[in-house]
Enzyme design. Structure first.
Site, PDB file in Angstrom:
ATOM      1  CD  GLU A 235      -2.878  -1.278   2.323  1.00 11.92           C
ATOM      2  OE1 GLU A 235      -2.883  -0.336   3.150  1.00 11.92           O
ATOM      3  OE2 GLU A 235      -3.609  -2.273   2.433  1.00 11.92           O
TER       4      GLU A 235
ATOM      5  CD  GLU B 201      -4.408  -8.071   1.547  1.00 10.80           C
ATOM      6  OE1 GLU B 201      -5.318  -7.424   2.120  1.00 10.80           O
ATOM      7  OE2 GLU B 201      -3.208  -7.728   1.590  1.00 10.80           O
TER       8      GLU B 201
END
Length: 325
Positions: A157, A262
Site C-alpha cells: 500500500e 486478499e
C-alpha cells in the site's frame, strides 16, 4: 517442506504455469485448490494465523480446501519487531510450521506497510538509521524463513488513490529509493522467493493508482530492481468483478507474476466471484488467488459476509459456480 518442492509438485500436476480458460466440472475437482490447479494455477489460498488456526475445525478445513496460506498479521512489522532489535516469531513460526506440515505454499506478508508500523520506526529522523532499520528488519525476518516462502509482499500500500506515493517515514526520508532498498534486502536474504509489491484498489483499468503501479513497476524492473510480482488485494464490492478481471490483465503485463492476494467481495455475489476467477485463469502469469479468510466468521469484514464459506464452513452458491468454470 521447502516451497520449491511444493512448486514442483504443482507444476507436475498442472503441466504448465497457466492455461487458457477450459471447462472443468465440479465432478473433476473436490476443492477450490484442486480446481485452480486443474487450470494450471499454483494455488487457491487463504489468510490465517495462530489465533484462527486454533479455533475448532479451522486448521483441518484450511488444510483440506486450500493450497496456500498468508499470515494475516503475524509477520507484520509490529508483530515481529515491536522494539528495535527485539524480534518475536512465535505466531509466525506457528503458521509456517502448520503450512509445512500440510504442504501449503506460504505468501509472506508484509515487510513495509504504513499501518501496523511500530512507533519507534515512525519516530526515526535520519536516513542512515532508517536504511539500517529496513535492511536489518527484512534480512532478519526473511532470513529466518529462507527457502520456506513462495513469495514475500515486500512493500504494501505505498500509493495514494491519485497515484502519488503515500507519505510515510520511508518515503519522506528516502523517496522512492526505499522501495529499491527493501527489495534488494529481501532478495539478498531469500534469493529464491518471488518478491511482490501489494496494494488495494487496483481493480479499475482507468484508475490513477493502477496506472501508477504499472508505471513504477515497469520503471523499477527496467532498472534491475528485483520486483517479480504485483499483488492486487481485491477487496471488492458487488458489481466490480468484470473491471477487476480487466485490471488483472493489465497488471500481469507489467511483471513476471500477478496474484490476487486478499480477495473478498461484499455479499459474496456469484457473478463477481466468477468474473474474478475467470480473470485470473485467463491471464497466463496470474499464479493464484488468496481469499482473505477461510470463512465469514473469521473475516475482517464478517458482517459483510464476503467470503466463499459461511461460519459453519458451508460453501456458498459462488463456490459451485466457480467449480463449474
Amino acid at each position: 517442506m521447502l516451497y520449491t518442492s511444493i512448486f514442483a509438485a504443482a507444476m507436475a500436476a498442472s503441466g504448465a504455469m497457466a492455461a487458457p480458460t477450459t471447462s472443468h466440472g465440479a465432478s473433476n475437482c473436490t476443492t477450490l485448490d484442486s480446481f485452480f490447479k486443474s487450470h494450471g494455477k499454483l494455488y487457491w489460498g487463504t489468510a490465517a494465523d495462530k489465533n484462527t488456526l486454533m479455533k475448532p475445525g479451522v486448521a483441518d478445513f484450511i488444510a483440506k480446501e486450500f493450497g496456500q496460506v498468508t499470515p494475516e498479521n503475524s509477520m507484520k512489522f509490529d508483530a515481529t519487531e515491536p522494539s528495535r532489535g527485539q524480534f518475536h516469531f512465535d505466531a509466525a513460526d506457528y503458521l509456517v510450521d502448520y503450512a509445512e506440515k500440510h504442504d501449503l505454499l506460504i505468501r509472506g506478508h508484509t515487510f513495509l506497510w504504513w499501518s501496523q508500523m511500530p512507533a519507534w520506526v515512525k519516530a526515526i529522523k535520519d536516513k542512515d538509521t532508517l536504511i539500517d532499520v529496513i535492511q536489518t528488519h527484512i534480512s532478519t525476518v526473511a532470513g529466518r524463513y529462507k527457502g520456506k516462502i513462495y513469495a514475500w509482499d515486500v512493500v504494501n500500500e505505498i500509493f495514494e488513490q491519485d497515484g502519488s506515493f503515500r507519505k510515510t517515514v520511508y518515503y519522506n526520508l528516502l523517496g522512492e529509493d526505499y522501495v529499491r532498498i527493501a527489495f534488494e534486502a529481501a532478495h539478498k536474504a531469500d534469493p529464491k522467493a518471488k518478491l511482490y509489491i501489494n496494494d488495494f484498489n487496483l481493480d479499475d483499468p482507468n484508475a490513477a493508482k493502477l496506472k501508477a503501479m504499472i508505471k513504477y513497476v515497469t520503471k523499477w524492473r527496467a532498472a534491475g530492481w528485483p520486483v517479480h510480482g504485483i499483488g492486487s488485494q481485491s477487496h471488492l464490492f458487488a458489481g466490480m468483478g468484470e473491471k477487476s478481471a480487466a485490471a488483472i490483465k493489465m497488471l500481469g503485463a507489467a511483471a513476471d507474476e500477478v496474484a490476487i492476494t486478499e480477495l473478498d467481495i461484499t455479499g459474496a455475489p456469484q457473478a463477481d466471484y466468477e468474473a474474478v476467477t475467470k480473470g485470473c485463469i485467463d491471464v497466463k502469469n496470474c499464479v493464484g488467488i488468496t481469499s482473505w479468510g477461510a470463512r465469514d466468521t473469521d473475516s475482517w469484514l464478517a458482517s459483510k459476509s464476503p467470503l466463499l464459506f459461511d461460519g459453519n464452513f458451508k460453501p456458498k452458491a459462488a463456490v459451485k459456480a466457480i467449480m463449474a468454470i
